[in-house]
Design a protein around this motif. Structure first.
Motif, PDB file in Angstrom:
ATOM      1  N   MET A   1       0.927  -1.076  -0.081  1.00 53.48           N
ATOM      2  CA  MET A   1      -0.191  -0.085  -0.018  1.00 53.48           C
ATOM      3  C   MET A   1       0.769   1.316   0.043  1.00 53.48           C
ATOM      4  N   PRO A   2       0.770   2.112  -1.040  1.00 50.68           N
ATOM      5  CA  PRO A   2       1.336   3.452  -0.973  1.00 50.68           C
ATOM      6  C   PRO A   2       1.098   4.148   0.344  1.00 50.68           C
ATOM      7  N   GLU A   3       2.089   4.957   0.928  1.00 53.08           N
ATOM      8  CA  GLU A   3       1.964   5.689   2.029  1.00 53.08           C
ATOM      9  C   GLU A   3       1.254   7.132   1.458  1.00 53.08           C
ATOM     10  N   LYS A   4       0.386   7.436   2.496  1.00 53.43           N
ATOM     11  CA  LYS A   4      -0.429   8.672   2.013  1.00 53.43           C
ATOM     12  C   LYS A   4       0.567   9.765   2.611  1.00 53.43           C
ATOM     13  N   VAL A   5       0.882  10.765   1.647  1.00 52.14           N
ATOM     14  CA  VAL A   5       1.652  11.760   1.948  1.00 52.14           C
ATOM     15  C   VAL A   5       1.015  13.211   1.757  1.00 52.14           C
ATOM     16  N   LEU A   6       1.497  14.237   2.587  1.00 54.75           N
ATOM     17  CA  LEU A   6       0.743  15.837   2.550  1.00 54.75           C
ATOM     18  C   LEU A   6       1.991  16.435   2.234  1.00 54.75           C
ATOM     19  N   VAL A   7       2.020  17.310   1.410  1.00 59.71           N
ATOM     20  CA  VAL A   7       3.071  18.086   1.053  1.00 59.71           C
ATOM     21  C   VAL A   7       3.091  19.691   1.530  1.00 59.71           C
ATOM     22  N   ILE A   8       3.925  20.047   2.300  1.00 62.08           N
ATOM     23  CA  ILE A   8       3.986  21.598   2.630  1.00 62.08           C
ATOM     24  C   ILE A   8       4.803  22.548   2.029  1.00 62.08           C
ATOM     25  N   ALA A   9       4.747  23.433   1.507  1.00 64.12           N
ATOM     26  CA  ALA A   9       5.513  24.354   0.914  1.00 64.12           C
ATOM     27  C   ALA A   9       5.370  25.874   1.342  1.00 64.12           C
ATOM     28  N   VAL A  10       6.497  26.654   1.534  1.00 70.92           N
ATOM     29  CA  VAL A  10       6.271  28.031   1.500  1.00 70.92           C
ATOM     30  C   VAL A  10       6.945  28.801   0.449  1.00 70.92           C
ATOM     31  N   LYS A  11       6.163  29.812   0.029  1.00 71.90           N
ATOM     32  CA  LYS A  11       6.266  30.459  -1.151  1.00 71.90           C
ATOM     33  C   LYS A  11       6.700  31.952  -0.665  1.00 71.90           C
ATOM     34  N   MET A  12       7.811  32.641  -1.229  1.00 72.41           N
ATOM     35  CA  MET A  12       8.176  33.865  -0.807  1.00 72.41           C
ATOM     36  C   MET A  12       8.085  34.733  -2.005  1.00 72.41           C
ATOM     37  N   PRO A  13       7.924  35.957  -1.682  1.00 72.97           N
ATOM     38  CA  PRO A  13       7.748  36.980  -2.823  1.00 72.97           C
ATOM     39  C   PRO A  13       8.872  36.941  -3.876  1.00 72.97           C
ATOM     40  N   GLU A  14       9.954  36.733  -3.656  1.00 67.80           N
ATOM     41  CA  GLU A  14      11.123  36.439  -4.676  1.00 67.80           C
ATOM     42  C   GLU A  14      10.989  35.155  -5.592  1.00 67.80           C
ATOM     43  N   ASP A  15      10.126  34.335  -4.947  1.00 72.27           N
ATOM     44  CA  ASP A  15      10.102  32.916  -5.772  1.00 72.27           C
ATOM     45  C   ASP A  15       9.179  33.219  -7.230  1.00 72.27           C
ATOM     46  N   ASN A  16      10.131  32.578  -8.111  1.00 67.77           N
ATOM     47  CA  ASN A  16       9.264  32.608  -9.581  1.00 67.77           C
ATOM     48  C   ASN A  16       8.126  31.560  -9.626  1.00 67.77           C
ATOM     49  N   ASP A  17       7.020  32.336  -9.767  1.00 60.69           N
ATOM     50  CA  ASP A  17       5.821  31.392  -9.952  1.00 60.69           C
ATOM     51  C   ASP A  17       6.041  29.749 -10.777  1.00 60.69           C
ATOM     52  N   GLU A  18       6.601  30.122 -12.058  1.00 63.38           N
ATOM     53  CA  GLU A  18       6.703  28.957 -12.797  1.00 63.38           C
ATOM     54  C   GLU A  18       7.552  27.911 -12.231  1.00 63.38           C
ATOM     55  N   ARG A  19       8.552  28.353 -11.557  1.00 62.82           N
ATOM     56  CA  ARG A  19       9.751  27.618 -11.135  1.00 62.82           C
ATOM     57  C   ARG A  19       9.150  26.913  -9.534  1.00 62.82           C
ATOM     58  N   PHE A  20       8.492  27.773  -8.940  1.00 62.82           N
ATOM     59  CA  PHE A  20       7.870  27.166  -7.678  1.00 62.82           C
ATOM     60  C   PHE A  20       6.703  25.993  -8.036  1.00 62.82           C
ATOM     61  N   GLU A  21       5.926  26.402  -9.031  1.00 62.87           N
ATOM     62  CA  GLU A  21       4.999  25.208  -9.594  1.00 62.87           C
ATOM     63  C   GLU A  21       5.855  23.829 -10.085  1.00 62.87           C
ATOM     64  N   SER A  22       6.770  24.160 -10.703  1.00 63.09           N
ATOM     65  CA  SER A  22       7.703  23.262 -11.006  1.00 63.09           C
ATOM     66  C   SER A  22       8.386  21.996 -10.059  1.00 63.09           C
ATOM     67  N   SER A  23       8.764  22.982  -8.960  1.00 66.07           N
ATOM     68  CA  SER A  23       9.174  22.131  -7.930  1.00 66.07           C
ATOM     69  C   SER A  23       8.355  21.491  -7.225  1.00 66.07           C
ATOM     70  N   LEU A  24       7.252  21.842  -7.004  1.00 66.42           N
ATOM     71  CA  LEU A  24       5.982  21.085  -6.276  1.00 66.42           C
ATOM     72  C   LEU A  24       5.611  19.805  -7.013  1.00 66.42           C
ATOM     73  N   ALA A  25       5.422  20.176  -8.410  1.00 65.72           N
ATOM     74  CA  ALA A  25       5.231  19.176  -9.484  1.00 65.72           C
ATOM     75  C   ALA A  25       6.351  17.909  -9.378  1.00 65.72           C
ATOM     76  N   GLU A  26       7.556  18.494  -9.044  1.00 68.20           N
ATOM     77  CA  GLU A  26       8.484  17.433  -8.992  1.00 68.20           C
ATOM     78  C   GLU A  26       8.596  16.423  -7.724  1.00 68.20           C
ATOM     79  N   LEU A  27       8.268  17.376  -6.672  1.00 66.73           N
ATOM     80  CA  LEU A  27       8.131  16.737  -5.374  1.00 66.73           C
ATOM     81  C   LEU A  27       6.911  15.827  -5.454  1.00 66.73           C
ATOM     82  N   LYS A  28       6.062  16.015  -6.158  1.00 68.10           N
ATOM     83  CA  LYS A  28       4.758  15.030  -6.248  1.00 68.10           C
ATOM     84  C   LYS A  28       5.650  13.557  -6.926  1.00 68.10           C
ATOM     85  N   SER A  29       6.073  14.014  -8.088  1.00 73.01           N
ATOM     86  CA  SER A  29       6.714  12.883  -8.812  1.00 73.01           C
ATOM     87  C   SER A  29       7.633  12.012  -8.051  1.00 73.01           C
ATOM     88  N   LEU A  30       8.581  12.699  -7.154  1.00 74.64           N
ATOM     89  CA  LEU A  30       9.732  12.165  -6.171  1.00 74.64           C
ATOM     90  C   LEU A  30       8.796  11.406  -5.271  1.00 74.64           C
TER      91      LEU A  30
END
Length: 411
Positions: A1-30
């Motif tokens: 059975m896969p483990e149930k995961v909750l992902v948490i992230a902090v977005k700061m004003p200087e974070d590029n939207d695209e890069r932030f979204e891409s790092s979250l998508a990558e974390l899901k994939s990981l």
């Protein structure tokens, strides 16, 4: 059975939207690669990361309730957490917490096949764990075989720091030996004057599939991040008959944990030693621009950014729109199609020819061995036997430092 995961992230004003979204998508994939399913992603916008808890105290309560409601067994943070943040968050939320770095280390622990790979992963895990040891005894003692727990093992982590430091020294000594052996192997290849091509690219770009198609081998191919960890080298023949070595390398990734960059430096040194680079890009990935930049940045760090390269835009069969390549020289292919592999061989040879010098040489009929060397070690474009002169006439391309160059001058 896969483990149930909750992902948490902090977005700061200087974070590029695209890069932030891409790092979250990558974390899901990981997380998926490690054997988990992400039930929810919780983001907090903050001016800066909370020094004690990573996230704000109000958000912490929300996360605790969400974890309880979803029955989450694991929380993964998108950023690397300090020892204090990790401890404080776990105490307040009451659920096991790991960060992005620990997750990547966990996947590497699953994937390592060779002795060197396993040693490198263990070293990276121990170096990551050492500053985070205090106050983790009870938590470590109740871990099962969940995500983030593979590798050095509970007992090693529970023991005192002296033991871990001794183990780190021991692994470093063993790895030094392996690095020396690898250097000797590379020197031997260089003295045999084998031309070396390294396949690089973002993780899951299709490097191993391409490597298998070119070498007719059976490197591990999976639609997962970091399917290949240990570099594989095989020989291939290009259309002219020229023979070269080709190496499949570990996939690159943005925000790779620093301990891993150091640990895998010797694995990636294969790239710095290469004569030519094939940069494989998954053309169907929405973040391909970001992926290319990540690979280019890492190549620069490895001192490999001046090596001639061909960009291979792969997975064209998955393209939904028209594609305009960003880098040159390039080729658009699908690694699954044999016609495209033939085109790639030709393009590879053409790209190498552009880097080399033209030559022409005359050889006597009894210089068969020499003729054979020219056919295998250079790119021959024309070969003919002139009866009137009783000589073979060969033209082609040769690389600057090749031992046969002196013979070209003599002949």
């Amino acid at each position: 059975m896969p483990e149930k995961v909750l992902v948490i992230a902090v977005k700061m004003p200087e974070d590029n939207d695209e890069r932030f979204e891409s790092s979250l998508a990558e974390l899901k994939s990981l997380s998926h690669t490690a054997g988990g399913t992400v039930e929810k992603v919780m983001i907090q916008n903050r001016q800066r990361i909370h020094p004690t808890y990573y996230i704000g105290e109000g958000k912490m309560e929300e996360i605790r309730e969400a974890a309880e409601h979803l029955g989450t067994e694991l929380i993964i943070s998108n950023d690397e957490l300090s020892a204090g943040q990790l401890r404080n968050l776990t105490d307040r939320i009451g659920v096991r917490i790991i960060d992005r770095s620990q997750l990547i280390l966990d996947i590497f622990a699953q994937r390592a096949r060779t002795k060197e790979g396993k040693l490198q992963v263990e070293l990276a895990q121990l170096e990551y764990t050492l500053p985070r040891l205090r106050g983790r005894g009870e938590e470590m003692s109740r871990l099962g075989a969940g995500i983030g727990t593979r590798g050095p093992g509970e007992t090693k982590l529970e023991t005192d720091q002296r033991h871990i430091r001794r183990r780190i020294d021991d692994i470093k000594k063993q790895l030094n030996q392996v690095v020396k052996q690898r250097e000797q192997y590379r020197k031997r290849r260089k003295s045999n004057d084998a031309f070396q091509i390294a396949i690089v690219g973002y993780t899951n770009a299709g490097k191993s599939t391409l490597f298998n198609q070119l070498t007719k081998g059976d490197a591990m191919v999976e639609n997962q991040l970091f399917a290949t960890l240990d570099p594989l080298t095989r020989q291939i023949q290009l259309p002219s008959g020229f023979q070269t070595l080709i190496t499949d390398t570990v996939g690159f990734i943005q925000d790779l944990p620093t301990s891993l960059i150091a640990a895998f430096k010797s694995t990636l040194e294969e790239v710095g030693e290469a004569d030519f680079i094939m940069h494989v890009v998954d053309v169907s990935n929405p973040d391909l621009e970001q992926h290319q930049k990540t690979v280019d940045r890492l190549l620069e760090e490895l001192g490999a950014n001046k090596i001639p390269k061909l960009v291979v835009y792969n997975k064209k069969d998955r393209l939904k729109t028209d594609f305009i390549p960003m880098q040159h020289p390039n080729i658009l292919i699908s690694a699954a199609e044999s016609n495209d592999i033939s085109r790639l061989r030709e393009q590879l040879e053409a790209a190498i020819k552009r880097e080399w010098d033209e030559y022409s040489v005359s050889l006597a009929p009894d210089e068969g061995k020499l003729l054979h060397r020219f056919e295998q070690e250079t790119i021959v474009t024309h070969r003919a036997f002139e009866e009137a002169r009783n000589q073979y006439y060969v033209t082609g391309y040769i690389r600057q430092q090749h031992p046969l160059r002196s013979l070209v001058k003599e002949h």
